[in-house]
Each structure stands twice: as C-alpha cells, then as structure tokens.
Design an enzyme around this catalytic site. Sequence first.
Site, PDB file in Angstrom:
ATOM      1  N   LYS A  18     -10.020  95.646  93.004  1.00 35.37           N
ATOM      2  CA  LYS A  18     -10.453  96.520  92.469  1.00 35.37           C
ATOM      3  C   LYS A  18     -10.956  96.020  90.944  1.00 35.37           C
ATOM      4  O   LYS A  18     -11.599  96.421  90.420  1.00 35.37           O
ATOM      5  CB  LYS A  18      -9.288  97.660  92.058  1.00 35.37           C
ATOM      6  N   LYS A  68     -10.013  99.400  79.658  1.00 33.17           N
ATOM      7  CA  LYS A  68      -8.657  99.054  80.291  1.00 33.17           C
ATOM      8  C   LYS A  68      -8.818  97.969  81.314  1.00 33.17           C
ATOM      9  O   LYS A  68      -7.982  96.870  81.186  1.00 33.17           O
ATOM     10  CB  LYS A  68      -7.701 100.197  80.579  1.00 33.17           C
ATOM     11  N   SER A 116      -4.517 101.403  88.723  1.00 31.91           N
ATOM     12  CA  SER A 116      -5.210 100.192  88.496  1.00 31.91           C
ATOM     13  C   SER A 116      -4.540  99.352  87.540  1.00 31.91           C
ATOM     14  O   SER A 116      -4.562  99.741  86.331  1.00 31.91           O
ATOM     15  CB  SER A 116      -6.657 100.611  87.943  1.00 31.91           C
TER      16      SER A 116
END
Length: 280
Positions: A152, A221, A77
């Site tokens: 995402k 994050k 990601s």
Amino acid sequence: LLNAGYEVYAFDVVEAAVKEMESKGARGCATAGELAGKADVIICSLPNAKIVESVMCSKGGVFENCKAGTIIIDMSSVAPNSTKAMAKKAAEKGIGYIDAPVSGGVSGAAAGTLTIMVGADGATFEKVKPVLDVLGKNIYHVGEVGGGDAIKMVNNLLLGCNMAALSEALTLGVKCGLSVETMKEVISVSSGRSYALDAKLEKFIMADQFTGGFAVDLQYKDLGLALEASRDERVPLPMTAAAVQVYEMARAKGQGREDMSSVVKVWEDLTGAKVRGSGK
C-alpha cells in the site's frame, strides 16, 4: 457484513457513527475493550500508528479484552515495521494480528469493491478471507504480516508523486499556451497517462471542486510513511521527498482536507496560470 448475515459489533469515538450502525442492525459498544470481548474478528481502520497502538495496548483496550484466538484485521495505513511490532505484541497474548490496507476510495468501500492487500500467514489468511470477500472485490495475499502495508505504501508513493507531477505538467502546459482540454485528450492516449490523470483531472481539477476524494493530509501522511521506511531500509527516495514538500505547501495553504488534486493550486499561485475550472 450485516447484509451478508454476520453479527456485527460497532465502536467509534464518534457516537453518531455507532448510532448509525445500530440503526442498520449492528450492536453498539461503549468502548473498544467491550467490543473486543465479544467479537471473533476485529476490524479497525484508524488514522495513524500512534492511534492504533493506543487503541490496542491501552489499559482497558483491545488486547486486554480479546478472547484467545481472536483475529485482528488492521486496515489502517501505517509503516510495515509498526504493524510487525503490533503483531508481535498480539502474539504474546494469543491473538492473531494481520494488516489489510485498502485501495479504492470512499466509493469502493460503499460498493464493496475495494482492493485489499493482506499481510498474514497462510492459515490466518484463509480464516478471514470470507470476511474480506464481503468488503472487497480484489483480495491479494501479498506475504507475511507487514506486507500489506508495504505494498500500500509503494502504491501510494506512486500516486502521490504522479499527482504532484501531473499538477506541475498541467501548469507548464498552460503557460506554454495549451488548453487543459487538449492536454487531457492527448495525454489520455499517450505515454504520460496515469491513474492521477484518469481519476483526478476531469472530476476534480477541471470541475474546480475538491470536496470528497482522498485528502491532501492523508496523501502527505502516506508519503511520510514511505520516507520512514526508506530510512529503515536505507533506500534513497529523492522524488518522494520532493513530492512531500508539494503537499506540505498545500497544507500550509489550508488545503489539508481537500482532495489531493488541489495541489494544483500551489502551482497556480506560484505561476499565475489558470488550470482549474476548464471543464465548467
């Protein structure tokens, strides 16, 4: 992939992980570069864009050792622009590079039921789809390279904000005299329902256990990636910015490795409310 009959090579900086894969029939490699010279399709899942770049671009790394025509599937990601930059470098070497981040957690990975969001050109997507079908249940081709990371990022923005909002709402309810059980029962069939409530309330908050799941550090994050993209695209994200501070507080309390739902402890500490453990 092994169970599906694929020949699998494995490398990890954690040697025990490689040994485990070898015990299942994979061929262990001493370096990422060694693996790159043997595989036709390379799948990686790494913590952040800086590590991805190091693995791919360092001397003796993946790009330097890939055969022409190799396809790299990055399931990390990272920010969409980071992936686009890596794909450009790969193309200069005759290497395919696509992004395919996932949703579904540890249990989905183990069961092969992940949702996989793929950013790739149509021809490359068709080449790797049989591999992705082994790893996941719902495979979505969402656009060109970077598209997988973008969707995402949007998904996890919603998850992170929803979890912070749920913790805040539960705390307010408790302070107003409501039980957590009552709030769960009513909200589960009302307009405030969310994935955060379904997946995190009973299993983690009401059970007062925060091991496993999706770590605070990882959610922090992912929200940071959304803020990075917001600067690139000039899109204000005030709710995301506020949610980041909630996770920052949890990290400051030493909860970085706990499930993201442990942010409820932040509100408990601030207000003196007791939200956790109501399901025990």
